[in-house]
Design an enzyme around this catalytic site. Structure first.
Site, short mmCIF file in Angstrom:
data_model
loop_
_atom_site.label_atom_id
_atom_site.label_comp_id
_atom_site.label_asym_id
_atom_site.label_seq_id
_atom_site.Cartn_x
_atom_site.Cartn_y
_atom_site.Cartn_z
N GLY A 11 0.83 -1.19 0.00
CA GLY A 11 0.00 0.00 0.00
C GLY A 11 0.87 1.24 0.00
N CYS A 12 0.39 2.28 0.64
CA CYS A 12 1.11 3.55 0.68
C CYS A 12 2.48 3.36 1.32
CB CYS A 12 0.30 4.58 1.47
SG CYS A 12 1.17 6.15 1.68
N PHE A 13 3.52 3.80 0.62
CA PHE A 13 4.87 3.58 1.14
C PHE A 13 5.17 4.39 2.39
CE2 PHE A 13 6.46 5.92 -2.96
CZ PHE A 13 5.95 7.14 -2.54
N TRP A 14 4.43 5.45 2.67
CA TRP A 14 4.68 6.26 3.87
C TRP A 14 4.50 5.42 5.14
CZ3 TRP A 14 1.01 10.78 2.24
CH2 TRP A 14 1.57 11.49 1.17
N TYR A 156 -3.73 12.92 5.83
CA TYR A 156 -3.60 11.49 5.56
C TYR A 156 -2.75 10.82 6.65
CZ TYR A 156 -2.62 7.11 3.12
OH TYR A 156 -2.50 5.78 2.80
#
Length: 178
Positions: A11-14, A156
């Site tokens: 998913g989101c790399f953050w 986010y």
């Protein structure tokens, strides 16, 4: 040499990058893009879904401190391996789950943990996290690195990343850097 690198998409790399950078034995975790079809991808092109790249985190770790299996166990705790081309509200092929290996030992360990999870029927739905050789990797733009820590006011980050990291820290408190 006791350093090893593996590339993971969840998913989101953050979220993934922030979690791994807190783990004892992890030398570095960098956000990037893997296994797509264009040269030098950027965030906007990857988000369009037209490049074939996945948002990934390339994790380098010290095998004398943390095992590959532990790295993979953390990975499966950080994402839902039953969601195809998405994680939560993030949708598109760039958010697919994947383990991108660089050698047969990584492939074998990933196959083993995937097989164990399937045999134990941990999930109601099929596991769709892909297991593929790493074909290409490009590090994401500088502003994506350590994004969560550098952008604490981002909506986010507050709504998605922070709760995921709170759960992660509770589950893996013994593995956190001191």
């Amino acid at each position: 040499m006791s350093h090893e690198t593996i590339t993971l998409a969840g998913g989101c790399f953050w979220c993934i990058e922030s979690a791994y950078n807190q783990i004892d034995g992890v030398i570095s975790a960098f956000s990037g893009y893997a296994n797509g079809g264009t040269e030098n991808p950027d965030y906007e092109s990857v988000c369009s879904g037209s490049t074939g790249y996945a948002e990934v985190v390339q994790v380098t770790f010290d095998t004398k401190v943390i095992t590959r299996r532990e790295i993979l166990e953390i990975f499966f705790a950080l994402h839902d391996p039953t969601q195809l081309n998405r994680q939560g509200n993030d949708q598109g092929t760039q958010y697919r789950g994947g383990i991108y290996y660089i050698n047969e030992a990584q492939k074998a360990d990933a196959e083993k943990i995937l097989r164990e999870m399937r045999d134990m029927q941990i999930y109601l739905n099929p596991i769709v996290t892909e297991l593929e050789p790493l074909q290409s990797y490009f590090q994401a733009e500088d502003y994506h690195q350590d994004y969560f820590n550098n952008n604490p006011e981002n909506v986010y980050c507050n709504m998605v990343v922070a709760p995921k990291l709170a759960k992660f820290k509770k589950t893996f408190s013994a593995r956190l850097k001191r």
